[in-house]
Design a protein around this motif. Sequence first.
Motif, PDB file in Angstrom:
ATOM      1  N   UNK A  64       7.511 -18.189  34.279  1.00 19.40           N
ATOM      2  CA  UNK A  64       8.798 -17.703  33.794  1.00 19.40           C
ATOM      3  C   UNK A  64       8.559 -16.631  32.723  1.00 19.40           C
ATOM      4  N   UNK A  65       9.010 -15.412  33.003  1.00 18.75           N
ATOM      5  CA  UNK A  65       8.872 -14.314  32.045  1.00 18.75           C
ATOM      6  C   UNK A  65      10.060 -14.338  31.082  1.00 18.75           C
ATOM      7  N   UNK A  66      11.230 -14.584  31.682  1.00 19.79           N
ATOM      8  CA  UNK A  66      12.447 -14.612  30.867  1.00 19.79           C
ATOM      9  C   UNK A  66      13.259 -15.813  31.338  1.00 19.79           C
ATOM     10  N   UNK A  67      13.576 -16.738  30.447  1.00 19.46           N
ATOM     11  CA  UNK A  67      14.293 -17.936  30.896  1.00 19.46           C
ATOM     12  C   UNK A  67      15.707 -17.589  31.370  1.00 19.46           C
ATOM     13  N   UNK A  68      16.247 -18.472  32.199  1.00 20.44           N
ATOM     14  CA  UNK A  68      17.591 -18.243  32.712  1.00 20.44           C
ATOM     15  C   UNK A  68      18.589 -18.288  31.563  1.00 20.44           C
ATOM     16  N   UNK A  69      19.634 -17.433  31.642  1.00 23.48           N
ATOM     17  CA  UNK A  69      20.688 -17.551  30.648  1.00 23.48           C
ATOM     18  C   UNK A  69      21.925 -18.090  31.351  1.00 23.48           C
ATOM     19  N   UNK A  70      22.509 -19.139  30.802  1.00 30.97           N
ATOM     20  CA  UNK A  70      23.659 -19.767  31.472  1.00 30.97           C
ATOM     21  C   UNK A  70      24.881 -18.877  31.356  1.00 30.97           C
ATOM     22  N   UNK A  71      25.793 -18.980  32.297  1.00 30.53           N
ATOM     23  CA  UNK A  71      27.038 -18.219  32.162  1.00 30.53           C
ATOM     24  C   UNK A  71      27.842 -18.683  30.952  1.00 30.53           C
ATOM     25  N   UNK A  72      28.575 -17.788  30.358  1.00 28.56           N
ATOM     26  CA  UNK A  72      29.356 -18.118  29.165  1.00 28.56           C
ATOM     27  C   UNK A  72      30.827 -18.153  29.563  1.00 28.56           C
ATOM     28  N   UNK A  73      31.458 -19.299  29.428  1.00 31.95           N
ATOM     29  CA  UNK A  73      32.850 -19.440  29.856  1.00 31.95           C
ATOM     30  C   UNK A  73      33.812 -19.075  28.742  1.00 31.95           C
ATOM     31  N   UNK A  74      33.345 -19.214  27.501  1.00 34.57           N
ATOM     32  CA  UNK A  74      34.213 -19.009  26.348  1.00 34.57           C
ATOM     33  C   UNK A  74      33.346 -18.617  25.174  1.00 34.57           C
ATOM     34  N   UNK A  75      33.842 -17.708  24.323  1.00 34.55           N
ATOM     35  CA  UNK A  75      33.038 -17.343  23.144  1.00 34.55           C
ATOM     36  C   UNK A  75      33.947 -17.056  21.960  1.00 34.55           C
ATOM     37  N   UNK A  76      33.307 -17.001  20.791  1.00 37.13           N
ATOM     38  CA  UNK A  76      34.055 -16.831  19.551  1.00 37.13           C
ATOM     39  C   UNK A  76      34.158 -15.335  19.248  1.00 37.13           C
ATOM     40  N   UNK A  77      35.370 -14.862  19.023  1.00 36.18           N
ATOM     41  CA  UNK A  77      35.608 -13.427  18.840  1.00 36.18           C
ATOM     42  C   UNK A  77      36.467 -13.203  17.598  1.00 36.18           C
ATOM     43  N   UNK A  78      36.002 -12.323  16.705  1.00 35.93           N
ATOM     44  CA  UNK A  78      36.807 -11.985  15.528  1.00 35.93           C
ATOM     45  C   UNK A  78      37.379 -10.593  15.725  1.00 35.93           C
ATOM     46  N   UNK A  79      38.652 -10.508  16.142  1.00 37.48           N
ATOM     47  CA  UNK A  79      39.209  -9.186  16.446  1.00 37.48           C
ATOM     48  C   UNK A  79      39.464  -8.358  15.187  1.00 37.48           C
ATOM     49  N   UNK A  80      39.338  -7.019  15.336  1.00 34.85           N
ATOM     50  CA  UNK A  80      39.706  -6.117  14.241  1.00 34.85           C
ATOM     51  C   UNK A  80      41.231  -6.055  14.143  1.00 34.85           C
ATOM     52  N   UNK A  81      41.718  -5.614  12.968  1.00 36.92           N
ATOM     53  CA  UNK A  81      43.162  -5.564  12.743  1.00 36.92           C
ATOM     54  C   UNK A  81      43.840  -4.548  13.656  1.00 36.92           C
ATOM     55  N   UNK A  82      43.140  -3.433  13.921  1.00 37.83           N
ATOM     56  CA  UNK A  82      43.765  -2.398  14.755  1.00 37.83           C
ATOM     57  C   UNK A  82      42.776  -1.960  15.831  1.00 37.83           C
ATOM     58  N   UNK A  83      43.316  -1.314  16.855  1.00 34.65           N
ATOM     59  CA  UNK A  83      42.475  -0.766  17.915  1.00 34.65           C
ATOM     60  C   UNK A  83      42.512   0.751  17.798  1.00 34.65           C
ATOM     61  N   UNK A  84      41.402   1.400  18.136  1.00 36.72           N
ATOM     62  CA  UNK A  84      41.337   2.852  17.926  1.00 36.72           C
ATOM     63  C   UNK A  84      42.390   3.615  18.719  1.00 36.72           C
ATOM     64  N   UNK A  85      42.879   3.030  19.807  1.00 35.33           N
ATOM     65  CA  UNK A  85      43.880   3.754  20.594  1.00 35.33           C
ATOM     66  C   UNK A  85      45.255   3.699  19.926  1.00 35.33           C
ATOM     67  N   UNK A  86      45.447   2.811  18.933  1.00 38.51           N
ATOM     68  CA  UNK A  86      46.734   2.755  18.225  1.00 38.51           C
ATOM     69  C   UNK A  86      47.048   4.093  17.595  1.00 38.51           C
ATOM     70  N   UNK A  87      46.046   4.669  16.957  1.00 42.45           N
ATOM     71  CA  UNK A  87      46.237   5.944  16.267  1.00 42.45           C
ATOM     72  C   UNK A  87      46.627   7.022  17.268  1.00 42.45           C
ATOM     73  N   UNK A  88      46.010   6.997  18.445  1.00 43.81           N
ATOM     74  CA  UNK A  88      46.297   8.014  19.461  1.00 43.81           C
ATOM     75  C   UNK A  88      47.737   7.911  19.945  1.00 43.81           C
TER      76      UNK A  88
END
Lengths: 116, 299
Positions: free
Chosen positions: B162-186
């Motif tokens: 094994x050169x690189x071990x298997x990585x399991x699929x990720x069903x859910x993850x922790x995300x800290x969203x920014x207050x604004x999105x760059x397209x808001x300004x546009x």
Amino acid sequence: MTDSHGHDGHDGHDVQAAVRKYLFVFGALLVGTLLTVGMYYVHIPSVVITIIVALFIASIKASLVACYFMHLIDERKMIYSLLLATAFFFASMMVLLIWAMFDPPSLTLLPAYQGK
Amino acid sequence: MEIPYNVKSRPDTGLYNAKLGIWLFLASEVMLFGGLFTSYVVLRVNASAENWPHGLLNIPIGTFNTFVLIASSVTVVLGWAALKMNNFARYRKFQAITILCALGFLSIKSIEYSDKFTHYEIWFKDGHRQTGHIHQDGKKAWFWNTKTLAGAPAVKDAKGNVVKPASPPIAEFEFSPDATHYSDAAKHTKGEPAAAEHKESAHASGEHAAVKVKTADIKRLSAFVPAHSTYFAIYFTLTALHGLHVLIGAVVIAYIWGPGAKLWKTNPEQYVNRIEVSGLFWHFVDLVWIFLFPILYLL
């Protein structure tokens, strides 16, 4: 051509004058940078004006660096002709590529060959 | 063998050969960067505003780096002037500052890069988009993309190790969203670039609390890497090429400053010429940054 060219034969006094010039240019570059960044925070409503002003300040800063730090203000003819050729080819490249952007096949093909 | 005209000017050109050489090289560099700047213009003009993620770079850091590079250009000419006045010790001091500035510039640039590699955009299936940070086991996730979420089988070599071990699929993850999105300004014509610009630096204030994001709701996930958009593709191409120039310039200046300084004792005029030629390269690198900074950070 004898070797009497300006900065190839500086004496101490000339160099001191040059140092004062370098420090002045340094100050001007700092002010130019602050102006450019300041302009961003001021929000000029027109995007076109913002771009023109920003590039204008950048060009002045670039000319200061080229003329004084790179000594182009007082340089041999050979280098001027070399840079003239560079400027020509640089401008041609830019103009041709940007021109190509406004000249897509759809504008030049006969209607029968368009699309599909 | 002696190389002719490395101190004396050649009668026909009026220059010592290295100086004509460096200017020819710089002419080719103008074409190299010119082609990329033109690409930038073409990409910029054709991009729709909401897909041109400007405002994500940290302007105070970029401004500081601009000062660092300008300062290094000044110390190069001051060092050269000191040598012209036969003051070797003073030249050494100035040129040491140049080298430190070069390293400082590269360090700051790599911090900026790592900020991008750990900052993400999610395109949700319902059409909305968010930028923010992903945390896994309390640590920032690096270089994730849509494929990372799908998982991958183990990579084995020919012998079955094994050169690189298997990585399991990720069903859910922790995300800290920014207050604004760059397209808001546009959306609001020119909008509030100030609000957009806070995103990167305002981890503390501009970021919402972490939420759980389901992989099933996501159409695309990308860190701010070249594959994210044409903006980041040209941003990384231009800044990495420029960074490479800073690195090479620093190595050359450091060589002349350190081991190459023996030449000062045997042939001082040629040594001063070396300082001038390496300095010309260094000023060119500064000059490129003078244009790169406003177009990538501000416009």
